[in-house]
Design a protein around this motif. Sequence first.
Motif, PDB file in Angstrom:
ATOM      1  N   ASP A 194      -8.515  -0.280   6.376  1.00  0.00           N
ATOM      2  CA  ASP A 194      -7.946  -1.687   5.757  1.00  0.00           C
ATOM      3  C   ASP A 194      -8.905  -2.099   5.168  1.00  0.00           C
ATOM      4  OD1 ASP A 194      -5.559  -1.015   7.265  1.00  0.00           O
ATOM      5  OD2 ASP A 194      -5.880  -2.386   8.652  1.00  0.00           O
ATOM      6  N   THR A 200     -11.269  -4.795   3.713  1.00  0.00           N
ATOM      7  CA  THR A 200     -11.314  -5.978   4.213  1.00  0.00           C
ATOM      8  C   THR A 200     -12.779  -6.759   3.719  1.00  0.00           C
ATOM      9  OG1 THR A 200     -10.596  -5.350   6.565  1.00  0.00           O
ATOM     10  CG2 THR A 200     -11.682  -7.535   6.429  1.00  0.00           C
ATOM     11  N   VAL A 215      -7.308 -15.419   8.721  1.00  0.00           N
ATOM     12  CA  VAL A 215      -6.936 -14.206   8.099  1.00  0.00           C
ATOM     13  C   VAL A 215      -6.000 -14.060   6.970  1.00  0.00           C
ATOM     14  CG1 VAL A 215      -6.784 -11.718   8.936  1.00  0.00           C
ATOM     15  CG2 VAL A 215      -7.804 -13.356  10.425  1.00  0.00           C
ATOM     16  N   HIS A 231      -3.416 -11.650   4.656  1.00  0.00           N
ATOM     17  CA  HIS A 231      -3.012 -10.327   4.113  1.00  0.00           C
ATOM     18  C   HIS A 231      -2.567 -10.161   2.954  1.00  0.00           C
ATOM     19  CE1 HIS A 231      -3.913  -9.211   8.351  1.00  0.00           C
ATOM     20  NE2 HIS A 231      -4.124  -8.237   8.044  1.00  0.00           N
ATOM     21  N   TYR A 237      -0.792  -8.165  -0.535  1.00  0.00           N
ATOM     22  CA  TYR A 237      -0.333  -7.046  -1.118  1.00  0.00           C
ATOM     23  C   TYR A 237      -0.123  -7.254  -2.713  1.00  0.00           C
ATOM     24  CZ  TYR A 237       2.856  -3.594  -1.952  1.00  0.00           C
ATOM     25  OH  TYR A 237       3.794  -2.470  -2.382  1.00  0.00           O
ATOM     26  N   ARG A 288      -3.046  -3.238  -0.590  1.00  0.00           N
ATOM     27  CA  ARG A 288      -3.523  -4.268   0.301  1.00  0.00           C
ATOM     28  C   ARG A 288      -4.990  -4.648   0.309  1.00  0.00           C
ATOM     29  NH1 ARG A 288       1.492  -4.800   3.612  1.00  0.00           N
ATOM     30  NH2 ARG A 288       2.803  -3.230   2.561  1.00  0.00           N
ATOM     31  N   ARG A 297      -7.392  -7.555   3.137  1.00  0.00           N
ATOM     32  CA  ARG A 297      -7.524  -8.490   4.157  1.00  0.00           C
ATOM     33  C   ARG A 297      -8.688  -9.285   3.543  1.00  0.00           C
ATOM     34  NH1 ARG A 297      -8.802  -5.651   9.127  1.00  0.00           N
ATOM     35  NH2 ARG A 297      -6.504  -5.115   9.153  1.00  0.00           N
ATOM     36  N   LYS A 337     -11.014 -12.536   5.307  1.00  0.00           N
ATOM     37  CA  LYS A 337     -11.348 -13.236   6.471  1.00  0.00           C
ATOM     38  C   LYS A 337     -12.300 -14.270   6.204  1.00  0.00           C
ATOM     39  CE  LYS A 337     -12.260 -10.196   9.716  1.00  0.00           C
ATOM     40  NZ  LYS A 337     -12.277  -9.819  11.075  1.00  0.00           N
TER      41      LYS A 337
END
Lengths: 161, 393
Positions: free
Chosen positions: A25, A27, A74, A76, A78, A85, A87, A89
Amino acid sequence: MAELREQVQRKFGDAVLTTHAEHGDQTVIIRKDAVLEVMRWMRDEPSMLFNFMMDLTAVDYKGIKPPVWRFEVVYHLYSLKHNHRIRVKVPVADDSPSIDSIVSIWKGADWFEREVWDMYGIAFKGHPNLKRILLYEEFEGHPLRKDYPIKKRQPLIGPDN
Amino acid sequence: MDLHTEPLVLNMGPSHPATHGTVRFLLKMDGEKVLHCETEIGYLHRGFEKQCEAGTWTQVFPYTDRLNYNSAIQNNVAYALAVEKLLGITGQIPERSTAIRTIMCELSRMADHYTNLGASMLELGALTAFLYFVEARELTWDIIESVCGARLTSNYVRVGGLSTDLPEGFAAHVKEVFPVNRVFWSEFDKLLTKNRIFLDRMRDTGGISEENAIAYGFTGPCLRACGVEYDVRKANPYLLYDQVDFDIPVGFTGDNFDRYLVRMEEINQSMRIIEQLIDKMPGGPVNIDNPAVRNPSKEAVKGRMESMIFHFKNTIEGIQVPAGEAYVPTEGSNGEVGFYLVSSGGGKPLKCRVRPPCFALTQAMGEMVQGAFLSDIIPTFDMINLIGGECDR
């Protein structure tokens, strides 16, 4: 081609605190004051085009991370065009926590931000209608904070109670 | 002559007979026309996340059943996939388990669409159509019940496998039910799709533009009705979705009628997926061979010391999940169901977040019915398919 997180880091430098790709993922962890700028860029930049704000939530790390990092908001995202995708934070401090609202970028963030306010007490600056969404206005406290006891009861009997 | 008029404030819900789901609309009306609609949710809030954080990783499963309870197994699967991603065992799940999960997800999708379409037609006055789809749903739920013992709150999936294998005669049962369901489908279709009254209620009502739908975070049938071909099963395939043939139905206008058509076709596509898988079911175990993740069999627990220790530790302390975070998107019946899990290491989740698709959809209610008639609220809200358990958590 560089990974997404590296592209964001290259563009924003200091505003990106750190990045990782745990379990695949992508991030990025960014500074609070850069939220609006980074998010707007991510939505509009042709190599990013994150047109979906899929999810917005917060995590309470009380007792796990140093106090300056108590909360993390957080996001997410797309991208339909690129089918990727990311993420994002954002660490938020414990002391009357607040962060800029992204409703001006994705209007779908409206209710999601209200939910985070409701559950964690993180205020979203610039939100058009920041009030509780799942709980009632008279509710005291923010139940998803780690210091809110799970067994605590707050019965709402009637308007005169 | 100018009449002195002022808008009427009308309170609709939270328990309104023509809406399935507890939600309250605060309407400002000019005659029959909606000037403003404010949606209020939260009547079914149960503290899903707080409860999950208090239980072990395995104890979360029954709570996920109660999110979108019409397609509980999809939530079970989504959660299991997220925990498995955190554990790093995604590639070790037995093939048979993955195939069964795929089939059960699609059966759930069928049941969900039957419920949604049937109940919606009931609310529009089409009681006969409702009865056809409730019967079809009942037959589908019979299959689900034969697999896991419950119609709605299935609690079927486990981290690293399933609670039980398929029952004997499962394939035959499915093959017996599907032709009957197809008859119900075509009866339903004949009753409604070209029905003048139905079309008047559905066509050009509750529409939303593609651009707006994306900005609101629409996913699932409501987004596809706008013509956007986004389905997690194709975009980010999970389970066996990259090994089966199926089509993604999309609409043109994004109105209630297109949402209805998309759901109708998705029922057929789900049947197509199941029929492709059911004849080539892989054999073998349904659970991962790792006692620290999935409890050993009852025989082993009662016969071997190590197995009993694992059973005890998994139950009392919970599966030990290393610290980290993971997000897994899946295609629920209503749209993207994504689990975002955070572990600080140990037997309980630090955070167990589910992205509820109908939360984003319900948010746009106000905009979709603005300027429409009061009666348009009913089909629009029906096609949003708000599930209180999922929206309010």
